[in-house]
Design an enzyme around this catalytic site. Structure first.
Site, mmCIF file in Angstrom:
data_model
loop_
_atom_site.group_PDB
_atom_site.id
_atom_site.type_symbol
_atom_site.label_atom_id
_atom_site.label_comp_id
_atom_site.label_asym_id
_atom_site.label_seq_id
_atom_site.Cartn_x
_atom_site.Cartn_y
_atom_site.Cartn_z
ATOM 1 N N ASN A 1 -18.095 -32.586 -135.630
ATOM 2 C CA ASN A 1 -18.530 -32.851 -134.243
ATOM 3 C C ASN A 1 -19.890 -31.962 -134.062
ATOM 4 O O ASN A 1 -20.156 -31.158 -134.927
ATOM 5 C CB ASN A 1 -17.750 -32.522 -133.259
ATOM 6 C CG ASN A 1 -16.459 -33.450 -133.135
ATOM 7 O OD1 ASN A 1 -16.351 -34.050 -133.647
ATOM 8 N ND2 ASN A 1 -15.622 -32.764 -132.354
ATOM 9 N N GLY A 2 -20.984 -32.634 -133.733
ATOM 10 C CA GLY A 2 -22.218 -32.097 -133.419
ATOM 11 C C GLY A 2 -23.591 -32.400 -134.081
ATOM 12 O O GLY A 2 -23.410 -33.835 -134.516
ATOM 13 N N GLU B 1 -22.369 -46.461 -114.100
ATOM 14 C CA GLU B 1 -21.603 -45.962 -115.092
ATOM 15 C C GLU B 1 -20.535 -46.807 -115.881
ATOM 16 O O GLU B 1 -20.340 -47.194 -116.702
ATOM 17 C CB GLU B 1 -21.006 -44.654 -114.866
ATOM 18 C CG GLU B 1 -21.667 -43.300 -115.009
ATOM 19 C CD GLU B 1 -20.876 -42.192 -114.711
ATOM 20 O OE1 GLU B 1 -20.911 -41.302 -115.775
ATOM 21 O OE2 GLU B 1 -20.161 -42.031 -113.689
ATOM 22 N N LYS C 1 -17.188 -38.438 -122.507
ATOM 23 C CA LYS C 1 -16.822 -37.582 -121.563
ATOM 24 C C LYS C 1 -17.254 -36.247 -121.601
ATOM 25 O O LYS C 1 -17.880 -35.609 -120.759
ATOM 26 C CB LYS C 1 -15.051 -37.508 -121.431
ATOM 27 C CG LYS C 1 -14.466 -36.610 -120.346
ATOM 28 C CD LYS C 1 -14.592 -37.194 -119.083
ATOM 29 C CE LYS C 1 -14.091 -36.337 -117.870
ATOM 30 N NZ LYS C 1 -14.531 -36.995 -116.644
ATOM 31 N N GLU D 1 -24.655 -39.724 -106.373
ATOM 32 C CA GLU D 1 -23.356 -39.733 -107.012
ATOM 33 C C GLU D 1 -22.630 -41.111 -107.052
ATOM 34 O O GLU D 1 -22.073 -41.458 -107.802
ATOM 35 C CB GLU D 1 -22.351 -38.618 -106.660
ATOM 36 C CG GLU D 1 -21.099 -38.756 -107.102
ATOM 37 C CD GLU D 1 -21.003 -38.486 -108.599
ATOM 38 O OE1 GLU D 1 -20.017 -38.558 -109.171
ATOM 39 O OE2 GLU D 1 -21.884 -38.076 -109.335
ATOM 40 N N CYS E 1 -17.182 -36.500 -129.687
ATOM 41 C CA CYS E 1 -16.570 -36.883 -131.028
ATOM 42 C C CYS E 1 -15.406 -35.889 -130.775
ATOM 43 O O CYS E 1 -15.178 -34.656 -130.203
ATOM 44 C CB CYS E 1 -17.184 -36.366 -132.204
ATOM 45 S SG CYS E 1 -18.765 -37.543 -132.479
ATOM 46 N N ARG F 1 -12.671 -39.060 -124.280
ATOM 47 C CA ARG F 1 -14.255 -38.345 -124.613
ATOM 48 C C ARG F 1 -14.882 -39.416 -124.705
ATOM 49 O O ARG F 1 -16.197 -39.365 -124.524
ATOM 50 C CB ARG F 1 -13.807 -37.423 -125.747
ATOM 51 C CG ARG F 1 -13.329 -36.296 -125.726
ATOM 52 C CD ARG F 1 -12.916 -35.549 -127.080
ATOM 53 N NE ARG F 1 -12.761 -34.282 -126.744
ATOM 54 C CZ ARG F 1 -13.410 -33.030 -126.861
ATOM 55 N NH1 ARG F 1 -14.782 -33.046 -127.433
ATOM 56 N NH2 ARG F 1 -13.098 -31.774 -126.530
ATOM 57 N N TRP G 1 -18.767 -40.690 -131.474
ATOM 58 C CA TRP G 1 -19.519 -41.295 -130.850
ATOM 59 C C TRP G 1 -20.778 -41.111 -131.583
ATOM 60 O O TRP G 1 -21.500 -40.256 -131.646
ATOM 61 C CB TRP G 1 -19.375 -40.356 -129.334
ATOM 62 C CG TRP G 1 -20.282 -41.054 -128.351
ATOM 63 C CD1 TRP G 1 -19.924 -41.854 -127.525
ATOM 64 C CD2 TRP G 1 -21.599 -40.668 -127.915
ATOM 65 N NE1 TRP G 1 -20.828 -42.221 -126.555
ATOM 66 C CE2 TRP G 1 -21.874 -41.531 -126.741
ATOM 67 C CE3 TRP G 1 -22.368 -39.705 -128.505
ATOM 68 C CZ2 TRP G 1 -23.167 -41.337 -125.950
ATOM 69 C CZ3 TRP G 1 -23.847 -39.629 -127.688
ATOM 70 C CH2 TRP G 1 -24.203 -40.310 -126.607
ATOM 71 N N HIS H 1 -41.835 -45.452 -98.687
ATOM 72 C CA HIS H 1 -42.549 -45.181 -99.944
ATOM 73 C C HIS H 1 -42.557 -45.723 -101.076
ATOM 74 O O HIS H 1 -42.820 -45.084 -102.099
ATOM 75 C CB HIS H 1 -42.622 -43.473 -99.778
ATOM 76 C CG HIS H 1 -43.002 -42.606 -98.697
ATOM 77 N ND1 HIS H 1 -44.448 -42.672 -98.134
ATOM 78 C CD2 HIS H 1 -42.130 -42.106 -97.810
ATOM 79 C CE1 HIS H 1 -44.280 -42.079 -96.972
ATOM 80 N NE2 HIS H 1 -43.106 -41.681 -96.888
ATOM 81 N N LYS I 1 -21.787 -43.560 -110.327
ATOM 82 C CA LYS I 1 -20.680 -43.969 -110.657
ATOM 83 C C LYS I 1 -20.640 -45.399 -110.594
ATOM 84 O O LYS I 1 -20.148 -46.161 -111.750
ATOM 85 C CB LYS I 1 -19.529 -43.627 -109.365
ATOM 86 C CG LYS I 1 -19.117 -42.384 -109.317
ATOM 87 C CD LYS I 1 -18.300 -41.804 -110.416
ATOM 88 C CE LYS I 1 -18.346 -40.457 -110.946
ATOM 89 N NZ LYS I 1 -19.549 -40.095 -111.601
#
Length: 630
Positions: free
Chosen positions: A119-120, A510, A625, A503, A2, A27, A81, A526, A507
């Site tokens: 925010n939070g 995402e 973000k 990574e 946020c 963000r 968010w 395995h 990506k």
């Protein structure tokens, strides 16, 4: 996550609010809104609070504001968010309190008393909500934030700052708050605990501002005060006051004004289509900037007293989340191989919730792009609470909470990273961690000065090596055209390239929403081999190292089951393109530093696959973000 922008000015503050929200779009958010005091420019109007909200983008909010012809001097704005409550107009900020006894289904906004952005996460919001409902406050949203608006209203007795002080004394959790009141048209108050909030000083331009990120105020002011944990701030157009959690007034020396380059240019796309694309191609520059001042390896690159601390430690504990966690996994290979120090790498969001065995002689290393990642900050504080005093952060923001709370730090110079999917922050983190490896090796005497200098010279070549890798983009695009038709993908790597496979998979998932997983190549038999078919592309990171022949055997296992290979191969690996095997040849092998090179085509693969699928590359669904809540 946020974002907050607010201000009190002698001029129209609405353009500042909207510009700030645009700067905070990176963000991630699912709704946005602003509230203004309608008597702030024309006190004779007697009007009160007014808000405009949208579940679309900031551009839509701006169109609504223009249609309503809003021009006011006091206001707050927010990008949300969702945490408590689904993305909806009712749950969008700012939230109002209409006071107790409100019975109308849609009360006129002119009777609203408090407007708030938050925010939070408020952990005790349920018990506070029950108490407020018992006092006849009615709730119009499912959020924890509306609880705070009502709580402030219940504490109000003619002074908004005192009401905020009384309210936050009852809160548990994390918050950054900006609040305005119907009866005080030229005042804004704010507070922070666990979520960042900065003060922008622009008295000569006619106002003062708050924001969750200094970049939101780029172009408005470069004079920034970073509020500390527990601080409260009281803003008017020509003055501001700050006090600490205990109510003690703070002096300018205790909370100094800093001149901050807010990187306004960073929000310009220039010739690029997306911020992620721009940031991928900025990596040579970002790496070069990160290494600019490194004339020689020394522990003091990480701060005063680093040599003594490095002498005292016997191990490392690396704590991070997401992409930063993967950089820590790569660093484990480097540090154990070169510095000969044992390294433990933990996911920060898990570390603080288990019974661990603290080692006061361990160096705790926290890694974060923003330096405000809530889980990583909580893990750092937990480690310090267990008696860890040797702390270091590798971070991209010199003024962040994480830097302030660690004894040592290395500041990467990636510049502002706006795309949600991290690229240049990751590669510059790796550069910083390689410097840490060499400094530890020097302190412990595991490498001589000549060898350390050789490693540093190799690192200095990395920016130009990455530039050469970027030239492979046309070949990566041809791969991406095939990936757009896929629903799943498997990534394989061995040794220090296994985290690079992780990574690469992250990506792809995402931003393209293709399900992707990564495994150490030796683990194929395995379990994951059961998934391999012609419809499951298998991406292989194949450097020319000691594990190459083992990796080739793993590739044969894939081909024998009809799998299709996409291989990033170093020169002299003797891996060639054939039916079912697609090879991109890397420009050169770079030994221990090759993870920095191999991740770049994986970033490009994710980007061009997402582009082909038409997803929102810079703002992938459900993601943010800067993850400033747990």
């Amino acid at each position: 996550m946020c974002g907050i922008v607010g201000g009190v000015s002698r001029q129209d503050v609405v353009p500042v609010l909207l510009q700030g929200l645009r700067r905070l779009e990176y963000r991630g958010y699912d709704s946005c809104g602003l509230a203004v005091h309608m008597a702030s420019l024309n006190p004779a109007s007697g009007a009160g609070l007014h808000r405009t909200r949208s579940t679309a983008r900031v551009a839509e909010l701006q169109a609504q504001v223009q249609a309503e012809n809003l021009h006011e001097a006091t206001g707050i704005a927010h990008t949300r968010w969702a945490t408590h409550g689904e993305p909806s107009m009712a749950n969008a900020h700012p939230h109002f309190s209409f006071g107790p006894g409100q019975r109308e289904a849609f009360p006129p906004e002119s009777v609203a008393r408090v407007a708030l952005v938050h925010n939070g996460i408020i952990e005790n919001y349920e018990e506070l909500r029950r108490a407020l409902e018992a006092r006849d406050y009615r709730f119009f949203s499912d959020t924890d934030s509306e609880v705070v608006a009502h709580l402030i209203d219940s504490c109000y007795n003619g002074d908004l700052f005192e009401a905020l002080q009384a309210a936050i004394a009852q809160l548990r959790g994390a918050y950054a708050l900006a609040v305005i009141h119907r009866d005080e048209p030229h005042r804004l108050v704010g507070a922070r605990a666990g979520s960042p909030l900065v003060l922008g000083v622009a008295a000569e331009q006619g106002g003062h501002f708050v924001a969750s990120d200094a970049m939101a105020l780029a172009g408005v002011t470069d004079q920034i005060v970073y509020l500390e944990e527990g601080d409260l701030v009281d803003l008017q157009a020509s003055r501001y006051w700050i006090c600490d959690a205990g109510g003690r007034a703070l002096t300018p020396e205790q909370r100094p004004v800093q001149t901050v380059q807010a990187f306004a240019a960073a929000v310009e796309l220039e010739p690029y289509q997306h911020y992620m694309q721009k940031e991928i191609f900025e990596q040579p520059r970002a790496l070069s900037d990160t290494l600019t001042d490194v004339l020689a390896i020394s522990p003091e690159l990480f701060g005063d007293g680093a040599w003594r601390r490095f002498q005292e430690i016997d191990s490392l504990l690396i704590l991070a989340c997401g992409t930063s966690y993967y950089s820590g996994l790569v660093a484990k290979y480097w540090i154990e191989a070169l510095a000969r120090i044992p390294v433990q790498v933990e996911i920060a969001s898990e570390y603080r919730y288990r019974e661990s065995v603290p080692n006061p002689k361990a160096l705790v290393v926290v890694i974060s792009q923003s330096g405000e990642t809530a889980d990583t900050l909580a893990a750092l504080r937990h480690a310090k609470g267990l008696g860890h005093t040797h702390t270091l952060t590798v971070c991209n923001v010199a003024t962040s909470t994480m830097v302030r709370e660690c004894a040592l730090s290395y500041i990467t110079r990636a510049g502002v990273e706006i795309g949600v999917a991290s690229t240049k922050a990751f590669t510059t983190q790796l550069a910083g961690l390689y410097l840490l490896t060499l400094a530890l090796a020097q302190t412990k005497g595991s490498l001589d000065d000549e060898t350390i200098n050789d490693h540093l010279q190799q690192l200095r070549h990395i920016p130009s090596a990455v530039q050469a890798v970027l030239a492979l983009e046309p070949q990566v695009i041809s791969w991406a055209q095939s990936f757009t038709r896929m629903e799943n993908a498997l990534f394989l790597g061995r040794g220090m390239h296994y985290p690079i496979a992780l990574e690469g998979a992250l990506k792809l998932k995402e931003i393209s929403y293709i399900h992707a997983e990564a495994y150490p190549a030796g683990e194929l038999k395995h379990g994951p081999l059961a998934l391999v078919t012609s419809a499951m592309p298998v991406v292989v990171v194949a450097p020319n190292d000691a594990l190459l022949e083992k990796l080739k055997s793993n590739m044969q296992e894939v081909r024998a089951r009809g799998g299709v290979l996409y291989v990033l191969a170093d020169a002299e690996t003797n891996i060639t393109s054939d039916t079912g095997t697609h090879v991109i040849r890397m420009p050169e092998h770079y030994g221990l530093l090759s993870p920095i090179l191999h991740v770049v085509p994986l970033q490009l693969l994710a980007y061009h696959t997402a582009l082909g699928k038409g997803t929102d590359v810079d703002k992938p669904r459900n993601l943010a973000k800067s993850v400033t809540v747990e």
